[in-house]
Design a protein around this motif. Structure first.
Motif, PDB file in Angstrom:
ATOM      1  N   PHE A  63       0.831  -1.195   0.000  1.00  0.00           N
ATOM      2  CA  PHE A  63       0.000   0.000   0.000  1.00  0.00           C
ATOM      3  C   PHE A  63       0.870   1.251   0.000  1.00  0.00           C
ATOM      4  O   PHE A  63       0.644   2.172  -0.768  1.00  0.00           O
ATOM      5  CB  PHE A  63      -0.942   0.010   1.218  1.00  0.00           C
ATOM      6  CG  PHE A  63      -1.775   1.248   1.242  1.00  0.00           C
ATOM      7  CD1 PHE A  63      -2.856   1.363   0.393  1.00  0.00           C
ATOM      8  CD2 PHE A  63      -1.439   2.314   2.047  1.00  0.00           C
ATOM      9  CE1 PHE A  63      -3.616   2.515   0.361  1.00  0.00           C
ATOM     10  CE2 PHE A  63      -2.190   3.475   2.031  1.00  0.00           C
ATOM     11  CZ  PHE A  63      -3.280   3.572   1.188  1.00  0.00           C
ATOM     12  N   ASP A 112     -10.007   0.711   3.531  1.00  0.00           N
ATOM     13  CA  ASP A 112      -9.265  -0.067   2.538  1.00  0.00           C
ATOM     14  C   ASP A 112      -8.490  -1.240   3.147  1.00  0.00           C
ATOM     15  O   ASP A 112      -8.079  -1.198   4.307  1.00  0.00           O
ATOM     16  CB  ASP A 112      -8.221   0.830   1.843  1.00  0.00           C
ATOM     17  CG  ASP A 112      -8.864   1.839   0.903  1.00  0.00           C
ATOM     18  OD1 ASP A 112     -10.096   1.963   0.911  1.00  0.00           O
ATOM     19  OD2 ASP A 112      -8.105   2.505   0.168  1.00  0.00           O
ATOM     20  N   ASP A 113      -8.263  -2.222   2.297  1.00  0.00           N
ATOM     21  CA  ASP A 113      -7.299  -3.313   2.508  1.00  0.00           C
ATOM     22  C   ASP A 113      -7.805  -4.475   3.348  1.00  0.00           C
ATOM     23  O   ASP A 113      -7.041  -5.378   3.673  1.00  0.00           O
ATOM     24  CB  ASP A 113      -5.963  -2.805   3.088  1.00  0.00           C
ATOM     25  CG  ASP A 113      -5.279  -1.794   2.192  1.00  0.00           C
ATOM     26  OD1 ASP A 113      -5.661  -1.703   1.013  1.00  0.00           O
ATOM     27  OD2 ASP A 113      -4.377  -1.085   2.670  1.00  0.00           O
ATOM     28  N   HIS A 165     -11.133  -3.673  -4.418  1.00  0.00           N
ATOM     29  CA  HIS A 165      -9.818  -3.043  -4.216  1.00  0.00           C
ATOM     30  C   HIS A 165      -8.719  -3.942  -4.792  1.00  0.00           C
ATOM     31  O   HIS A 165      -7.643  -4.039  -4.220  1.00  0.00           O
ATOM     32  CB  HIS A 165      -9.607  -2.776  -2.724  1.00  0.00           C
ATOM     33  CG  HIS A 165      -8.447  -1.863  -2.407  1.00  0.00           C
ATOM     34  ND1 HIS A 165      -8.133  -0.745  -3.149  1.00  0.00           N
ATOM     35  CD2 HIS A 165      -7.499  -1.929  -1.429  1.00  0.00           C
ATOM     36  CE1 HIS A 165      -7.063  -0.155  -2.625  1.00  0.00           C
ATOM     37  NE2 HIS A 165      -6.651  -0.869  -1.592  1.00  0.00           N
ATOM     38  N   HIS A 175      -3.824  -6.776  -4.469  1.00  0.00           N
ATOM     39  CA  HIS A 175      -3.239  -5.504  -4.032  1.00  0.00           C
ATOM     40  C   HIS A 175      -1.859  -5.277  -4.635  1.00  0.00           C
ATOM     41  O   HIS A 175      -0.991  -4.614  -4.064  1.00  0.00           O
ATOM     42  CB  HIS A 175      -3.170  -5.400  -2.501  1.00  0.00           C
ATOM     43  CG  HIS A 175      -3.226  -3.986  -2.008  1.00  0.00           C
ATOM     44  ND1 HIS A 175      -2.103  -3.195  -1.875  1.00  0.00           N
ATOM     45  CD2 HIS A 175      -4.261  -3.205  -1.630  1.00  0.00           C
ATOM     46  CE1 HIS A 175      -2.474  -2.006  -1.419  1.00  0.00           C
ATOM     47  NE2 HIS A 175      -3.777  -1.982  -1.276  1.00  0.00           N
TER      48      HIS A 175
HETATM   49 ZN   LIG Z   1      -4.922  -0.481  -0.471  1.00  0.00          ZN
END
Ligand SMILES: [Zn+2]
Length: 244
Positions: A18, A60-61, A111, A115
């Protein structure tokens, strides 16, 4: 112990990706020559024009086995609906948390699956990763996400064209509301104050439920949500905000 270490390692990897993605994404965000055009066309959304005191909190994530359920619950208890941008890989591992988030009244966005930094992938590989996450989320929730937040905010013309053709909006965030809550050591009080000092109608506020610092993000919500209510704000999902 091995499982714990694996999870810990995965968390660090995720947030590492990220961080790399974000710094790269920020450069591309500022530099992409077509960003303003895509914002005008309403394909890339970073804020919504409204006079009503509405904001979106986005996470997020995740889904994270601990943080996501807690965050979802706190939001529900404050009558707030959020949008969770999940990775397909994590959704696959935690389907019951994905379902809880839906049951608590929130929205789920794509998302990516892994990633991975999309700038390292060709168009075909980007699409494969995007559609893989879409399929995983659809199978768990019963509906296809209508919002996509690319890892690190990476944008390309081919990605935007593909999203347009599939009726998917690219979910950015309001830049001045990025408290970097994912950074280890950033405290909950700081995150809550940061957001409250900058809050304006129509903002899309970026937060993280899938990082090692997400217990501070959780803590921030217990302070932030009552104060937003006290000053007349309602927290709604991104799709609701976009309809306002
Ligand atoms: Zn992210």
């Amino acid at each position: 112990m091995l499982i714990f270490l694996k999870k810990k390692f995965f968390n660090i990897m995720m947030c590492g990706f990220f961080v790399c993605g974000l710094s790269l994404g920020t450069v591309q965000l500022a530099a992409h020559p077509r960003l303003e055009e895509w914002q005008r066309q309403n394909v890339v959304i970073s804020q919504v024009k409204t006079d009503r005191k509405l904001v979106s909190l986005t996470f997020d994530d995740g889904p994270h086995p601990i943080h996501t359920a807690k965050i979802s619950e706190i939001l529900k208890n404050h009558d707030a609906r959020a949008t969770f941008f999940m990775t397909g890989q994590r959704a696959e591992k935690n389907p019951e948390i994905v379902q809880k988030v839906i049951a608590d009244g929130h929205e789920i966005g794509n998302h990516s699956y892994s990633h991975v930094n999309y700038s390292h992938l060709d168009t075909e590989a980007q699409l494969y990763d995007f559609h893989k996450a879409d399929k995983v989320i659809t199978e768990i929730t019963g509906y296809a996400p209508v919002l996509f937040r690319p890892p690190g905010g990476y944008l390309s013309t081919s990605m935007v064209e593909q999203c347009k053709s599939e009726g998917i909006k690219i979910a950015y965030w309001t830049y001045k509301q990025d408290s970097k809550d994912w950074r280890n050591g950033v405290k909950g009080d700081y995150i809550a104050d940061f957001i409250l000092q900058r809050v304006e109608p129509g903002q899309i506020i970026i937060l993280h439920d899938g990082c090692s610092n997400s217990d501070e993000t959780t803590l921030a919500l217990t302070k932030l949500l009552p104060r937003l209510t006290a000053i007349g704000y309602q927290v709604v999902s991104m799709s609701e905000l976009m309809k306002s």
